[in-house]
Motif scaffolding. Structure first.
Motif, mmCIF file in Angstrom:
data_model
loop_
_atom_site.group_PDB
_atom_site.id
_atom_site.type_symbol
_atom_site.label_atom_id
_atom_site.label_comp_id
_atom_site.label_asym_id
_atom_site.label_seq_id
_atom_site.Cartn_x
_atom_site.Cartn_y
_atom_site.Cartn_z
ATOM 1 N N GLY A 182 -84.902 -3.489 -27.692
ATOM 2 C CA GLY A 182 -84.117 -4.051 -26.599
ATOM 3 C C GLY A 182 -82.765 -4.603 -27.013
ATOM 4 O O GLY A 182 -81.966 -4.990 -26.166
ATOM 5 N N THR A 183 -82.485 -4.625 -28.304
ATOM 6 C CA THR A 183 -81.234 -5.246 -28.762
ATOM 7 C C THR A 183 -80.041 -4.305 -28.672
ATOM 8 O O THR A 183 -78.902 -4.751 -28.609
ATOM 9 C CB THR A 183 -81.337 -5.681 -30.240
ATOM 10 N N ARG A 184 -80.315 -3.002 -28.727
ATOM 11 C CA ARG A 184 -79.270 -1.971 -28.790
ATOM 12 C C ARG A 184 -78.356 -2.160 -30.013
ATOM 13 O O ARG A 184 -77.190 -1.800 -29.991
ATOM 14 C CB ARG A 184 -78.438 -1.956 -27.508
ATOM 15 N N GLN A 185 -78.919 -2.751 -31.066
ATOM 16 C CA GLN A 185 -78.141 -2.964 -32.299
ATOM 17 C C GLN A 185 -78.526 -1.958 -33.383
ATOM 18 O O GLN A 185 -78.125 -2.108 -34.536
ATOM 19 C CB GLN A 185 -78.370 -4.387 -32.823
ATOM 20 N N GLY A 186 -79.343 -0.969 -33.043
ATOM 21 C CA GLY A 186 -79.739 0.029 -34.034
ATOM 22 C C GLY A 186 -81.220 -0.087 -34.359
ATOM 23 O O GLY A 186 -81.832 -1.136 -34.190
ATOM 24 N N PHE A 187 -81.780 1.041 -34.818
ATOM 25 C CA PHE A 187 -83.199 1.064 -35.181
ATOM 26 C C PHE A 187 -83.428 0.231 -36.433
ATOM 27 O O PHE A 187 -82.511 0.034 -37.234
ATOM 28 C CB PHE A 187 -83.643 2.508 -35.459
ATOM 29 N N GLU A 188 -84.658 -0.189 -36.640
ATOM 30 C CA GLU A 188 -85.039 -0.853 -37.885
ATOM 31 C C GLU A 188 -85.272 0.266 -38.904
ATOM 32 O O GLU A 188 -86.332 0.892 -38.923
ATOM 33 C CB GLU A 188 -86.327 -1.648 -37.643
ATOM 34 N N LEU A 189 -84.254 0.529 -39.708
ATOM 35 C CA LEU A 189 -84.293 1.712 -40.567
ATOM 36 C C LEU A 189 -85.271 1.559 -41.727
ATOM 37 O O LEU A 189 -85.891 2.532 -42.158
ATOM 38 C CB LEU A 189 -82.893 2.020 -41.100
ATOM 39 N N THR A 190 -85.431 0.339 -42.218
ATOM 40 C CA THR A 190 -86.238 0.149 -43.428
ATOM 41 C C THR A 190 -87.691 0.547 -43.197
ATOM 42 O O THR A 190 -88.248 1.371 -43.938
ATOM 43 C CB THR A 190 -86.161 -1.315 -43.892
ATOM 44 N N ILE A 191 -88.306 -0.009 -42.167
ATOM 45 C CA ILE A 191 -89.734 0.292 -41.955
ATOM 46 C C ILE A 191 -89.905 1.741 -41.489
ATOM 47 O O ILE A 191 -90.883 2.412 -41.848
ATOM 48 C CB ILE A 191 -90.399 -0.717 -40.977
ATOM 49 N N THR A 192 -88.924 2.255 -40.737
ATOM 50 C CA THR A 192 -89.019 3.652 -40.295
ATOM 51 C C THR A 192 -89.027 4.577 -41.522
ATOM 52 O O THR A 192 -89.858 5.489 -41.622
ATOM 53 C CB THR A 192 -87.839 3.998 -39.368
ATOM 54 N N ARG A 193 -88.132 4.311 -42.465
ATOM 55 C CA ARG A 193 -88.045 5.125 -43.670
ATOM 56 C C ARG A 193 -89.310 4.974 -44.526
ATOM 57 O O ARG A 193 -89.833 5.944 -45.074
ATOM 58 C CB ARG A 193 -86.796 4.714 -44.451
ATOM 59 N N LEU A 194 -89.798 3.737 -44.658
ATOM 60 C CA LEU A 194 -91.008 3.518 -45.466
ATOM 61 C C LEU A 194 -92.161 4.369 -44.935
ATOM 62 O O LEU A 194 -92.904 4.989 -45.700
ATOM 63 C CB LEU A 194 -91.411 2.034 -45.451
#
Lengths: 258, 207
Positions: A182-194
């Motif tokens: 909901g923030t529209r500040q970008g995906f949480e890349l770290t956990i997505t990549r992990l």
């Protein structure tokens, strides 16, 4: 070449698509079937519907809506929310959905993943998870799984849970970051990549998309196979075509004709 | 009447809805006589090859499917394409219908290529034949693929492999991808299939 997918997410509340930030301040956005047609015609590669009030109201998912969507659009779509058994999954699949997304239910009862995969095939069973940053000792990845719309912490490590779900039969993992949602500040890349690096099945980035660059980062940096968009397209600030255009220019394999 | 063969291999709802969306009259059936009486036959399939072959045998559908594939407009989809071939590596190796010559193999493990392949991929079409245009993208969900063979009319690449994503022999047409889930382009393919005139079986010299 296999293209990276853009998946508009439609949160359905009492038969209407709504959008809120972290489940609050819900705004009415329109009719689910009309919006499904609009996004399908506009180049969406897939759709996902969450019946967000079904679980809280302890009622089954709205099958009539699933049937109407299946009649109106002929691209894959997933359905989540209000599913509590294999029989519920079957109703959704027979109504014409391609995939079922399970989240809190799978945490409570992991066997549902195996049962669903055995019954309908792995490709039908999507594990949705809502990880949050955590320093709980039981979560070495630094991310903990939450359930029930972020209301409950589980003590489960997000990466371990993803791997276990795939072993049980999940065919795809949606990583919906609580912190980014909901923030529209970008995906949480770290956990997505992990998670993308840890499992052999496709991973979908979810929560936080605001501009096309966020999707490009999810594909390039987090190695996601697909990305969910909501507010950035529901608000009409961006069209799917505009996002795809930017992706294409960034060198990401993108479906450009539909 | 177009008959969709129901051999308990996956969900047929989306196939039925897509054919209805392009104006086709459809019946879903697991009865060999109904398949034999159909004007045209759609042979879908999702799931495992071994189960699929066992179900076809139990339902007494093997001869009806073979005859339909030889004698009338016939469209295999996904697993319904794969099991038209001689043999698949799936489930430790399964003999299939052998209607078309060739082998079905599993994608190799390649870094960065998830298996199953899930999503939209492009099809290179060899020559004009009314169903496919070169470069169109369709929706795929599969872990196994049909090797290139003399009946290949569409090719697709994934995990370092170029495979047969569409094959045709006479009135027999089959796709690895899901036209019923491939939006407007998929519906156009289904419409083209429904519009192919049923011809005498002599049309196909290989049969």
């Amino acid at each position: 070449m296999l293209t990276k997918r853009i998946i508009p997410c439609l949160d359905v509340r009492n038969g209407r698509v709504t959008k809120g930030v972290k489940f609050k301040n819900n705004i009415d956005l329109g009719d689910p079937v009309e919006m499904a047609v609009e996004y399908s015609d506009g180049g969406a590669d897939e759709l996902v519907f969450y019946d967000i009030t079904a679980s809280a109201e302890q009622r089954p998912i709205d099958i009539g809506m699933v049937e109407s969507v299946a009649k109106a659009v002929h691209i894959p779509f997933a359905v989540g929310g209000g599913i509590s058994s294999v029989a519920d999954m079957e109703r959704v699949i027979l109504a014409g959905a391609e995939k079922i997304s399970v989240n809190s239910l799978a945490v409570r009862n992991p066997a549902i993943i195996a049962d669903g995969a055995r019954e309908f095939g792995r490709q039908c069973v999507v594990l949705g998870m809502d990880p949050v940053k955590s320093d709980t000792p039981g979560c070495p990845s630094g991310y903990e799984v939450t359930t029930r719309g972020y209301r409950e912490l589980t003590g489960m490590d997000a990466v371990e849970w993803a791997k276990r779900a795939v072993d049980l039969g999940a065919g795809e993992i949606v990583v919906n970051s609580v912190d980014a949602d909901g923030t529209r500040q970008g995906f949480e890349l770290t956990i997505t990549r992990l998670i993308a690096d840890a499992v052999p099945v496709p991973v979908v980035a979810s929560g936080g998309a605001g501009v096309p660059k966020h999707l490009i980062d999810a594909f390039n940096l987090a190695r996601a196979d697909a990305a969910i968009v909501a507010g950035m397209v529901h608000s009409k600030e961006w069209t799917i075509a505009q996002i795809k255009d930017e992706m294409h220019r960034a060198g990401i394999p993108t479906r450009l004709h539909w | 009447m177009t008959v969709i063969v129901d051999y308990r291999a996956g969900n047929l709802t989306s196939v039925r809805l897509a054919i209805e969306a392009v104006g086709g009259m459809v019946q879903v059936s697991s009865d060999p006589d109904t398949v034999a009486a159909a004007d045209r036959v759609v042979f879908p399939g999702v799931g495992a090859a071994k189960n699929a072959m066992e179900n076809l045998r139990e339902l007494g559908l093997i001869d009806a499917v073979r005859e339909a594939a030889r004698s009338k407009p016939f469209l295999g989809i996904c697993l319904g394409m794969q099991i038209l071939f001689d043999r698949t590596e799936e489930d430790g190796g399964v003999d299939c219908l052998g209607i078309l010559p060739g082998q079905v193999r599993r994608f190799p493990n390649v870094t960065g290529c998830k298996v199953p392949e899930i999503g939209w991929n492009s099809v290179s079409a060899n020559a004009p034949h009314g169903f496919l245009n070169d470069g169109e993208e369709f929706y795929f969900v599969h872990s196994y693929y049909v090797e290139l063979n003399p009946f290949t009319v569409g090719r697709t690449s994934y995990a370092g492999v170029e495979f047969a994503s569409a094959v045709r022999r006479g009135q027999l047409f089959a796709t690895q991808f899901h036209p019923e889930k491939s939006g407007r382009i998929g519906l156009a393919l289904l419409r083209a299939f429904l519009n192919t005139p049923a011809t005498e079986k002599q049309e196909c010299p290989q049969c």
